[in-house]
Design an enzyme around this catalytic site. Structure first.
Site, PDB file in Angstrom:
ATOM      1  N   ARG A   1      24.305   0.035 -77.770  1.00  0.00           N
ATOM      2  CA  ARG A   1      23.024   0.712 -77.649  1.00  0.00           C
ATOM      3  C   ARG A   1      22.921   1.754 -78.750  1.00  0.00           C
ATOM      4  O   ARG A   1      23.927   2.340 -79.167  1.00  0.00           O
ATOM      5  CB  ARG A   1      22.880   1.402 -76.288  1.00  0.00           C
ATOM      6  CG  ARG A   1      22.483   0.472 -75.153  1.00  0.00           C
ATOM      7  CD  ARG A   1      21.035   0.010 -75.279  1.00  0.00           C
ATOM      8  NE  ARG A   1      20.584  -0.718 -74.104  1.00  0.00           N
ATOM      9  CZ  ARG A   1      20.639  -2.023 -73.959  1.00  0.00           C
ATOM     10  NH1 ARG A   1      21.188  -2.772 -74.911  1.00  0.00           N
ATOM     11  NH2 ARG A   1      20.180  -2.617 -72.869  1.00  0.00           N
TER      12      ARG A   1
ATOM     13  N   GLU B   1      14.033   2.448 -80.110  1.00  0.00           N
ATOM     14  CA  GLU B   1      13.463   1.143 -80.472  1.00  0.00           C
ATOM     15  C   GLU B   1      12.008   1.033 -80.041  1.00  0.00           C
ATOM     16  O   GLU B   1      11.642   1.521 -78.968  1.00  0.00           O
ATOM     17  CB  GLU B   1      14.273   0.023 -79.807  1.00  0.00           C
ATOM     18  CG  GLU B   1      15.697  -0.042 -80.304  1.00  0.00           C
ATOM     19  CD  GLU B   1      16.523  -1.098 -79.565  1.00  0.00           C
ATOM     20  OE1 GLU B   1      15.962  -1.850 -78.737  1.00  0.00           O
ATOM     21  OE2 GLU B   1      17.738  -1.163 -79.801  1.00  0.00           O
TER      22      GLU B   1
ATOM     23  N   HIS C   1      17.238  -6.008 -82.448  1.00  0.00           N
ATOM     24  CA  HIS C   1      17.793  -6.157 -81.095  1.00  0.00           C
ATOM     25  C   HIS C   1      17.684  -7.620 -80.635  1.00  0.00           C
ATOM     26  O   HIS C   1      17.044  -7.927 -79.624  1.00  0.00           O
ATOM     27  CB  HIS C   1      17.079  -5.237 -80.103  1.00  0.00           C
ATOM     28  CG  HIS C   1      17.895  -4.960 -78.872  1.00  0.00           C
ATOM     29  ND1 HIS C   1      17.736  -3.831 -78.113  1.00  0.00           N
ATOM     30  CD2 HIS C   1      18.889  -5.674 -78.256  1.00  0.00           C
ATOM     31  CE1 HIS C   1      18.578  -3.852 -77.089  1.00  0.00           C
ATOM     32  NE2 HIS C   1      19.296  -4.960 -77.162  1.00  0.00           N
TER      33      HIS C   1
END
Length: 313
Positions: free
Chosen positions: A232, A261, A279
């Site tokens: 993360r 994000e 991602h």
């Protein structure tokens, strides 16, 4: 779901959305403006017993409080850092994720990012497309075989990544405690960084790991060391990372995740030392289908009053 409603907080795969709709009414929460959301809560809040969301988004405590009939927050992913799990459970709300089914894809991408970063694959692609190969040779990059790999977090994904990378070079890992694994456990993160050519992040995002990779860890990794993150974005102090890249404190970084994000820090985009992905670690047709099926299995179990297959304990 009968008269019960599923609250969908973000876009999902076409398959998952269709399957949810077959089970009953779905409110596409992310398509409503704030006024429409307030109006819906004022009149229909007690009809929602399921929230379906993504790991990147989670579900706020305020929304949990606003849904008196809520029984399940079904996360389409393995990350649950955006849900206050103890709070939800304290309100009688189960939280489920999709563990296991995305392990292979995330580990595969970790290896791909490592090779791409050290061999300069993204830059090589641009080099050819820009016509520069007609005029000059591509700069030499770094060998992957023989590198020393440090894994931060040897859970399912970390272990799968380590098993793949063991074909290239020696593996060591850091975590809260040693695991039953054929790799060297290093209790000191700074020592692991110092002794690694590539430091790969596969740990969970928690308050304990927030900003774990800070300036001192990057300093220990050193000017010939590389950072790869498939965990993360919150695990990395991004200001420190940008500074380390700018100053040559580390050789480069490959990131599938960032903290805010989809907003990527300008310094990471501008750096020639980075490889960036949006991602996509679990982004294959096969894995997204398996993830959707596990989300649905948890929803079905809730509706049937049965044990949830992947609820957090």
């Amino acid at each position: 779901m009968g008269k019960q409603v599923a609250l969908q907080l973000c876009p999902l795969s076409e398959y998952l959305e269709a399957q949810l709709a077959e089970r009953g009414p779905v409110v596409r929460w992310f398509e409503l403006d704030e006024a429409a959301q307030r109006a819906w809560l004022a009149t229909q809040a007690d009809s929602a017993n399921v929230v379906v969301t993504g790991g990147h988004l989670g579900c706020t405590n305020d929304l949990i409080d606003a849904l008196p009939s809520l029984g399940l927050i079904a996360i389409n992913g393995v990350g649950f850092d955006k849900v206050d799990v103890p709070y939800a459970q304290g309100r009688g709300v189960a939280v489920s994720t999709t563990p296991g089914v995305l392990t292979d894809d995330v580990a595969d991408l970790a290896v791909g990012l490592t090779i791409g970063l050290l061999r300069g694959l993204a830059a090589a692609d641009r080099f050819v497309r820009d016509g520069r190969w007609l005029e000059e040779g591509f700069p030499l990059k770094r060998k992957v075989t023989g590198r020393r790999f440090g894994i931060v977090g040897l859970g399912h994904i970390g272990r799968a990544t380590a098993d793949r990378l063991a074909a290239f070079g020696p593996i060591a890992y850091h975590g809260r405690m040693p695991k039953d694994a054929p790799y060297r456990f290093e209790p000191d993160l700074h020592v692991l960084a110092r002794d690694s050519d590539v430091l790969l992040l596969a740990c969970a995002a928690t308050e304990e790991t927030r900003g774990l990779i800070d300036a001192s860890v990057l300093e220990a990794l050193g000017p010939e060391g590389y950072l790869v993150n498939v965990a993360r974005g919150s695990v990395v102090d991004e200001d420190a990372l940008v500074a380390a890249l700018d100053r040559g404190t580390i050789a480069g970084a490959a990131l599938d995740v960032v903290a805010d994000e989809p907003v990527v820090p300008v310094g990471l985009i501008a750096s020639e030392r980075t490889v960036l992905a949006p991602h996509i670690a679990s982004g294959t047709v096969e894995t997204r289908k398996a993830m959707a099926d596990l989300v649905l299995a948890n929803v079905d179990a809730l509706l049937a009053g049965a044990p949830l297959p992947s609820a957090l304990k």
